[in-house]
Design a protein around this motif. Structure first.
Motif, PDB file in Angstrom:
ATOM      1  N   TYR A   1       0.817  -1.214   0.000  1.00 16.00           N
ATOM      2  CA  TYR A   1       0.000   0.000   0.000  1.00 16.00           C
ATOM      3  C   TYR A   1       0.854   1.270   0.000  1.00 16.00           C
ATOM      4  O   TYR A   1       0.336   2.360   0.188  1.00 16.00           O
ATOM      5  CB  TYR A   1      -0.965   0.042   1.182  1.00 16.00           C
TER       6      TYR A   1
ATOM      7  N   LEU B   1      -0.086   3.433  -2.944  1.00 18.58           N
ATOM      8  CA  LEU B   1      -1.437   3.968  -2.732  1.00 18.58           C
ATOM      9  C   LEU B   1      -1.392   5.175  -1.799  1.00 18.58           C
ATOM     10  O   LEU B   1      -1.973   6.220  -2.075  1.00 18.58           O
ATOM     11  CB  LEU B   1      -2.327   2.878  -2.138  1.00 18.58           C
TER      12      LEU B   1
ATOM     13  N   VAL C   1     -20.650  12.704   8.093  1.00 11.04           N
ATOM     14  CA  VAL C   1     -20.130  11.340   7.957  1.00 11.04           C
ATOM     15  C   VAL C   1     -20.391  10.828   6.544  1.00 11.04           C
ATOM     16  O   VAL C   1     -19.533  10.199   5.922  1.00 11.04           O
ATOM     17  CB  VAL C   1     -20.765  10.408   9.017  1.00 11.04           C
ATOM     18  N   PHE C   2     -21.559  11.168   6.031  1.00 12.16           N
ATOM     19  CA  PHE C   2     -21.896  10.781   4.662  1.00 12.16           C
ATOM     20  C   PHE C   2     -20.901  11.398   3.668  1.00 12.16           C
ATOM     21  O   PHE C   2     -20.380  10.733   2.779  1.00 12.16           O
ATOM     22  CB  PHE C   2     -23.323  11.227   4.350  1.00 12.16           C
TER      23      PHE C   2
ATOM     24  N   SER D   1     -17.556   9.651   3.819  1.00 15.08           N
ATOM     25  CA  SER D   1     -17.504   8.356   3.141  1.00 15.08           C
ATOM     26  C   SER D   1     -17.516   8.544   1.633  1.00 15.08           C
ATOM     27  O   SER D   1     -16.832   7.835   0.899  1.00 15.08           O
ATOM     28  CB  SER D   1     -18.655   7.453   3.602  1.00 15.08           C
ATOM     29  N   LEU D   2     -18.259   9.555   1.169  1.00 12.91           N
ATOM     30  CA  LEU D   2     -18.248   9.865  -0.265  1.00 12.91           C
ATOM     31  C   LEU D   2     -16.856  10.317  -0.700  1.00 12.91           C
ATOM     32  O   LEU D   2     -16.315   9.852  -1.711  1.00 12.91           O
ATOM     33  CB  LEU D   2     -19.275  10.970  -0.552  1.00 12.91           C
TER      34      LEU D   2
ATOM     35  N   LEU E   1     -13.951   9.726   0.717  1.00 10.54           N
ATOM     36  CA  LEU E   1     -12.992   8.614   0.751  1.00 10.54           C
ATOM     37  C   LEU E   1     -13.133   7.741  -0.486  1.00 10.54           C
ATOM     38  O   LEU E   1     -12.146   7.355  -1.117  1.00 10.54           O
ATOM     39  CB  LEU E   1     -13.195   7.774   2.004  1.00 10.54           C
ATOM     40  N   LEU E   2     -14.392   7.461  -0.842  1.00  3.58           N
ATOM     41  CA  LEU E   2     -14.623   6.616  -2.015  1.00  3.58           C
ATOM     42  C   LEU E   2     -14.033   7.282  -3.260  1.00  3.58           C
ATOM     43  O   LEU E   2     -13.339   6.644  -4.059  1.00  3.58           O
ATOM     44  CB  LEU E   2     -16.121   6.363  -2.199  1.00  3.58           C
TER      45      LEU E   2
ATOM     46  N   VAL F   1     -10.201   7.160  -3.249  1.00  2.00           N
ATOM     47  CA  VAL F   1      -9.689   5.811  -3.538  1.00  2.00           C
ATOM     48  C   VAL F   1      -9.935   5.450  -4.999  1.00  2.00           C
ATOM     49  O   VAL F   1      -9.078   4.861  -5.661  1.00  2.00           O
ATOM     50  CB  VAL F   1     -10.319   4.793  -2.565  1.00  2.00           C
TER      51      VAL F   1
ATOM     52  N   THR G   1      -7.034   4.461  -7.827  1.00  4.20           N
ATOM     53  CA  THR G   1      -7.017   3.069  -8.290  1.00  4.20           C
ATOM     54  C   THR G   1      -7.628   2.976  -9.680  1.00  4.20           C
ATOM     55  O   THR G   1      -6.918   2.831 -10.665  1.00  4.20           O
ATOM     56  CB  THR G   1      -7.773   2.145  -7.320  1.00  4.20           C
TER      57      THR G   1
ATOM     58  N   GLY H   1     -23.966   6.092   2.913  1.00  5.40           N
ATOM     59  CA  GLY H   1     -22.617   6.227   3.465  1.00  5.40           C
ATOM     60  C   GLY H   1     -22.025   4.869   3.762  1.00  5.40           C
ATOM     61  O   GLY H   1     -20.863   4.597   3.434  1.00  5.40           O
TER      62      GLY H   1
ATOM     63  N   PHE I   1     -20.938   3.312   0.634  1.00  5.96           N
ATOM     64  CA  PHE I   1     -19.676   3.902   0.153  1.00  5.96           C
ATOM     65  C   PHE I   1     -18.486   3.320   0.905  1.00  5.96           C
ATOM     66  O   PHE I   1     -17.455   3.000   0.318  1.00  5.96           O
ATOM     67  CB  PHE I   1     -19.681   5.424   0.323  1.00  5.96           C
ATOM     68  N   ILE I   2     -18.646   3.222   2.231  1.00  2.00           N
ATOM     69  CA  ILE I   2     -17.544   2.691   3.039  1.00  2.00           C
ATOM     70  C   ILE I   2     -17.235   1.254   2.616  1.00  2.00           C
ATOM     71  O   ILE I   2     -16.072   0.874   2.447  1.00  2.00           O
ATOM     72  CB  ILE I   2     -17.906   2.728   4.542  1.00  2.00           C
TER      73      ILE I   2
ATOM     74  N   ALA J   1     -17.836  -0.098  -0.282  1.00  2.00           N
ATOM     75  CA  ALA J   1     -17.221  -0.070  -1.614  1.00  2.00           C
ATOM     76  C   ALA J   1     -15.747   0.315  -1.496  1.00  2.00           C
ATOM     77  O   ALA J   1     -14.875  -0.311  -2.117  1.00  2.00           O
ATOM     78  CB  ALA J   1     -17.964   0.917  -2.503  1.00  2.00           C
ATOM     79  N   THR J   2     -15.465   1.337  -0.675  1.00  2.82           N
ATOM     80  CA  THR J   2     -14.071   1.761  -0.485  1.00  2.82           C
ATOM     81  C   THR J   2     -13.241   0.597   0.053  1.00  2.82           C
ATOM     82  O   THR J   2     -12.151   0.309  -0.448  1.00  2.82           O
ATOM     83  CB  THR J   2     -14.002   2.942   0.504  1.00  2.82           C
TER      84      THR J   2
ATOM     85  N   ILE K   1     -12.614  -1.984  -2.619  1.00  3.80           N
ATOM     86  CA  ILE K   1     -11.585  -1.564  -3.591  1.00  3.80           C
ATOM     87  C   ILE K   1     -10.195  -1.738  -2.979  1.00  3.80           C
ATOM     88  O   ILE K   1      -9.280  -2.261  -3.613  1.00  3.80           O
ATOM     89  CB  ILE K   1     -11.805  -0.095  -4.016  1.00  3.80           C
ATOM     90  N   ILE K   2     -10.068  -1.285  -1.723  1.00  7.48           N
ATOM     91  CA  ILE K   2      -8.753  -1.378  -1.080  1.00  7.48           C
ATOM     92  C   ILE K   2      -8.329  -2.840  -0.933  1.00  7.48           C
ATOM     93  O   ILE K   2      -7.164  -3.190  -1.125  1.00  7.48           O
ATOM     94  CB  ILE K   2      -8.786  -0.653   0.283  1.00  7.48           C
ATOM     95  N   LEU K   3      -9.302  -3.695  -0.637  1.00 10.00           N
ATOM     96  CA  LEU K   3      -9.005  -5.119  -0.495  1.00 10.00           C
ATOM     97  C   LEU K   3      -8.527  -5.714  -1.818  1.00 10.00           C
ATOM     98  O   LEU K   3      -7.507  -6.404  -1.890  1.00 10.00           O
ATOM     99  CB  LEU K   3     -10.261  -5.840  -0.012  1.00 10.00           C
TER     100      LEU K   3
ATOM    101  N   TYR L   1      -7.354  -4.109  -4.368  1.00  7.93           N
ATOM    102  CA  TYR L   1      -6.054  -3.492  -4.672  1.00  7.93           C
ATOM    103  C   TYR L   1      -4.951  -4.216  -3.907  1.00  7.93           C
ATOM    104  O   TYR L   1      -3.888  -4.492  -4.448  1.00  7.93           O
ATOM    105  CB  TYR L   1      -6.110  -2.017  -4.291  1.00  7.93           C
TER     106      TYR L   1
END
Lengths: 527, 286
Positions: free
Chosen positions: A122, A125, A290-291, A294-295, A297-298, A301, A305, B11, B14-15, B17-18, B21-23, B25
């Motif tokens: 990682y 990354l 928080v929403f 998470s958005l 972060l997605l 990432v 990637t 949310g 999304f977490i 999914a993130t 993806i990391i897994l 990757y």
């Protein structure tokens, strides 16, 4: 003994004990209340325990109790300030981990990046995210500022907040720029050399300032250490301090501005009341935050990637070799563009200095009391003009603009750049069959009869080379009397030597030559 | 669904999914690191190749096959298989190369065959010892040299003749002596066995023998240079000039080239017949 063990009593006591502990941890919210918060139900007790949190918890006391509904409309804030802060935390988090693997010395810095890429799971990354976050933070800072400017939110009570915002813009750019040097590659070294040379242009104290920043006349071990400490200690601390002030003003003093039409237009009292109704931090704003996290972060990432964002790494810094195209990071292209227009002191120091003062003084210069864009056409026109000027200046800052290098050098640099990939490097290794190929002499079809599948990519690149030479001739930059070669030699196991050579008849009537030797290794293609 | 639970739901999605993806990757990380390592190794070899050409090739040969009478071959089976035992080196081959390149050699370990360029036989290249290269550059050079290991073939080193053949003698440094009749074809053959072609034809380490667009061949050049005001040698004819260049190379160096590169042991290793053949060949290159 058994008689005293009343089951109902025990359940109540246990519940009360757990509830008590939960209240201590959540700074005032009991189990029932927590459940209501998660479900979006109204408060279960009176007075509202969700407000109590703001006085008992440190982390919540710096948060606002509520925002007005109108100020949270998405198309009003676009959540730009939030995402600026989000990226700051992304940088803090990834930066801390990257620090584990980094050694700030010229001998070790570049190796530690290579080690990070080749040896740390990682690692790439993290580096990509850190780099992406830095660029995103600059973008969001500027956009946030632009939004504040256009909605007139810097006026009256918020003028000091605007000032801290300008300071934060400076800190953000300095953070990004100081991090730029740390990989200690050619890109970093020369961008920072060019950048700090502006400091040197300052009258009287220029030389001393330059020494203070670089540690010696040129950037070396001392300079690297200074930039490192700026990047990981001084600037982050400064940022945290000023962000805290900036945020405290928003959360505790004047809140987020309402859209101008609610404040200034003639709207019905009901609408006004609705716009001013409260949205509590707990649970509505917090859930939304928080929403958004998470958005965010997605998206981050995904960027590094699926969308393949890569932090570049050129060859190790070499003070003896100035690359052909040196380029500042894109958020300083406008400055590079300005430097092409005039001398260093005026364009590099005086005008940027005046611009910074104008930005800081904006709320005090702009005495127009209205916030609506329709009532401040001059301010909006100036804003739009400023953005366009920045874009044009940035374009002028590109190395392609205004610096006309010799045609043969340009062609070969574009075919096989000193750093990075370029068309030649993209040709699969086995298609580079040893031989000498001359533009307009060697036919660009069936160039590799020894390969059963031919060499389509190499033929394509060879045609591109030929077209480029013809194009330069057509534009009058290269003499029509020229010869352009690609010579490929098998040099070593998995290694080929490629000579790009252009000969042309110069104005004195003799032959000039420009050539570059490129060594290509089979394993490099995957990089 | 209330706005809050909708955001919680989305949310959480999304977490997840993130995380996924990391897994995914992460599953590829081993492979990615291996590919990156190979690419970095390739990059080191590429940069080492460029450095070898700039710094080492004029003495060790463009392809590292050495120059007899000057510097030993590196692209050589014996170098990879036997050299470490020869010098009782306890570390790795790569370390040996790095150490030698960094600090150079004060005196040659094989003064008879590879005397180097005098004292030091090989200069130090590390910037810690006054040389031009940084440590990482020396590592890259070593990576390039090590890349010969698998393909290196045995380089035969011409033995200096212990007894000259009948009717011939070791040439010495007298350039005015009368030479036997030379055979240009034999001379041409000698230029490749002695390794002259590495510097004088295949690269421009020494003055080019063959005529190019602007420069004449060595035969004509010899005739010009003896009348050059800067000429510091003693030859009066083109033949003598060529003999002098072979047996006493540093008495005059063609402008633009450095002294000490041409091997200095030909006066004691070549016979008068060899030199006569060489001169006969060189004079044909007008």
């Amino acid at each position: 003994m058994l008689k005293s063990l009343n089951l109902q009593d025990l359940r109540q006591k246990t519940f009360a004990a757990i509830d008590h502990r939960v209240r201590i941890i959540t700074a005032g919210l009991g189990i029932d209340e927590l459940r209501a918060v998660m479900r979006g139900d109204p408060p279960t007790e009176k007075p509202n325990p969700r407000y109590k949190v703001h006085t008992t918890s440190f982390l919540f006391h710096i948060r606002p109790r509520y925002y007005e509904l109108g100020s949270t409309i998405f198309t009003h804030t676009w959540r730009l300030g939030f995402f600026t802060a989000f990226f700051f935390f992304v940088e803090l988090f990834t930066g801390l981990i990257l620090m584990v693997y980094y050694t700030p010395s010229p001998e070790k810095a570049y190796d530690s990046i290579i080690d990070l890429l080749t040896n740390v799971p990682y690692g790439q990354l993290l580096r990509d995210i850190h780099r992406f976050g830095a660029e995103a933070m600059v973008i969001f800072t500027v956009l946030h500022m632009l939004r504040t400017y256009l909605t007139g939110s810097y006026k009256k009570d918020r003028s000091f907040t605007w000032l801290t915002g300008v300071v934060l813009l400076g800190i953000t750019m300095l953070l990004s720029f100081s991090g730029y040097l740390l990989p200690w590659d050619q890109l970093a070294y020369w961008a920072v050399t060019v950048g700090t040379s502006m400091v040197e242009a300052a009258p009287l104290i220029g030389n001393q300032l330059n020494l203070l920043l670089r540690g010696s006349q040129d950037i070396a071990a001392d300079g690297l250490l200074r930039f490192y400490l700026l990047h990981v200690v001084l600037l982050p601390f400064a940022a945290i301090l000023v962000i805290s002030i900036h945020y405290y003003k928003v959360s505790r003093e004047h809140s987020i501005s309402l859209p101008a039409n609610i404040e200034e237009d003639d709207i019905s009292p009901e609408k006004k009341r609705a716009a001013k109704s409260r949205i509590d931090l707990i649970p509505d704003l917090l859930t939304h935050e928080v929403f958004l996290v998470s958005l965010g972060l997605l998206l981050v990432v995904l960027a590094v990637t699926v969308f393949n964002y890569r932090a570049p790494l050129e060859s190790v810094a070499n003070p003896q070799v100035t690359p052909l195209d040196t380029k500042a990071p894109w958020y300083f292209w406008w400055l590079q563009g300005m430097l092409k227009l005039g001398d260093k002191i005026l364009m590099g120091l005086v005008i940027p200095g005046v611009l910074a003062l104008l930005l800081i003084g904006l709320p005090y210069i702009d005495r127009n009391p209205y916030r609506s864009m329709y009532k401040r056409p001059v301010a909006v026109a100036i804003g739009v003009l400023a953005v366009l000027t920045l874009v044009v200046l940035s374009y002028m800052g590109l190395p392609q603009f205004g610096i006309e290098s010799d045609a043969a050098t340009r062609i070969i640099q574009d075919m096989a750049p000193e750093e990075g990939v370029g068309p030649l490097r993209q040709v699969p290794f086995d298609q580079l069959v040893a031989g000498s190929y001359e533009v307009d002499v060697t036919p660009s079809v069936d160039m590799c009869p020894t390969l059963s599948y031919g060499c389509p990519q190499f033929e394509e690149v060879f045609q591109f080379y030929g077209n480029y030479v013809d194009d330069m001739v057509a534009r009058g930059r290269l003499a029509a009397d020229n010869q352009a070669f690609i010579i490929i030699e098998d040099w070593q196991q998995n290694l080929k030597k490629i000579t790009m050579r252009i000969l042309w008849l110069n104005e004195e009537g003799t032959t000039s030559t420009y050539e570059r030797h490129i060594f290509l290794h089979a394993e490099r293609g995957s990089e | 669904m209330s706005k809050i639970s909708f955001q919680i739901f989305l949310g959480a999605l999304f977490i997840l999914a993130t995380g996924a993806i990391i897994l995914i990757y992460g599953l590829n990380e081993e492979h990615r690191m291996a590919v990156q390592s190979a690419a970095m190794h390739g990059r080191a070899i590429e940069q080492g190749a460029a450095l070898f050409e700039q710094q080492c090739s004029r003495c060790h040969g463009i392809q590292g096959t050495g120059i007899p009478g000057l510097c030993p071959p590196l692209n050589d089976r014996a170098f990879f298989d036997k050299r470490l035992q020869e010098v009782n080196w306890s570390g790795s081959m790569e370390d040996y190369i790095v150490a030698t390149v960094s600090s150079g050699r004060l005196s040659s370990t094989r003064p008879q065959t590879f005397p180097g360029q005098g004292t030091p036989a090989m200069p130090s290249f590390s910037d810690r010892f006054g040389g031009p290269l940084r440590e990482d550059q020396i590592r890259n050079l070593a990576a390039f040299i090590m890349n010969w290991e698998e393909t290196a073939e045995t380089v035969t080193v011409p033995e200096p003749p212990s007894e000259p053949a009948a009717g011939t003698k070791i040439i010495g440094t007298d350039i005015t002596q009368t030479l036997p009749a030379g055979d240009a074809a034999a001379g041409e053959k000698l230029t490749s066995t002695l390794g002259c072609v590495a510097c004088h034809i295949a690269s421009n380490v020494g003055p080019a023998w063959r005529a190019t667009g602007s420069e004449p061949g060595i035969g004509s050049l010899a005739a010009q240079l003896i009348h050059d005001p800067n000429y510091t040698g003693h030859a009066t004819t083109p033949e003598q000039y060529l003999v002098e260049s072979i047996v006493d190379p540093n008495v005059f160096v063609v402008p633009g080239f450095s002294s000490g590169i041409m091997p200095g042991n030909y006066a004691t290793s070549l016979t008068d017949q060899d030199v006569a053949d060489l001169v006969a060949y060189l004079l044909t290159l007008k």
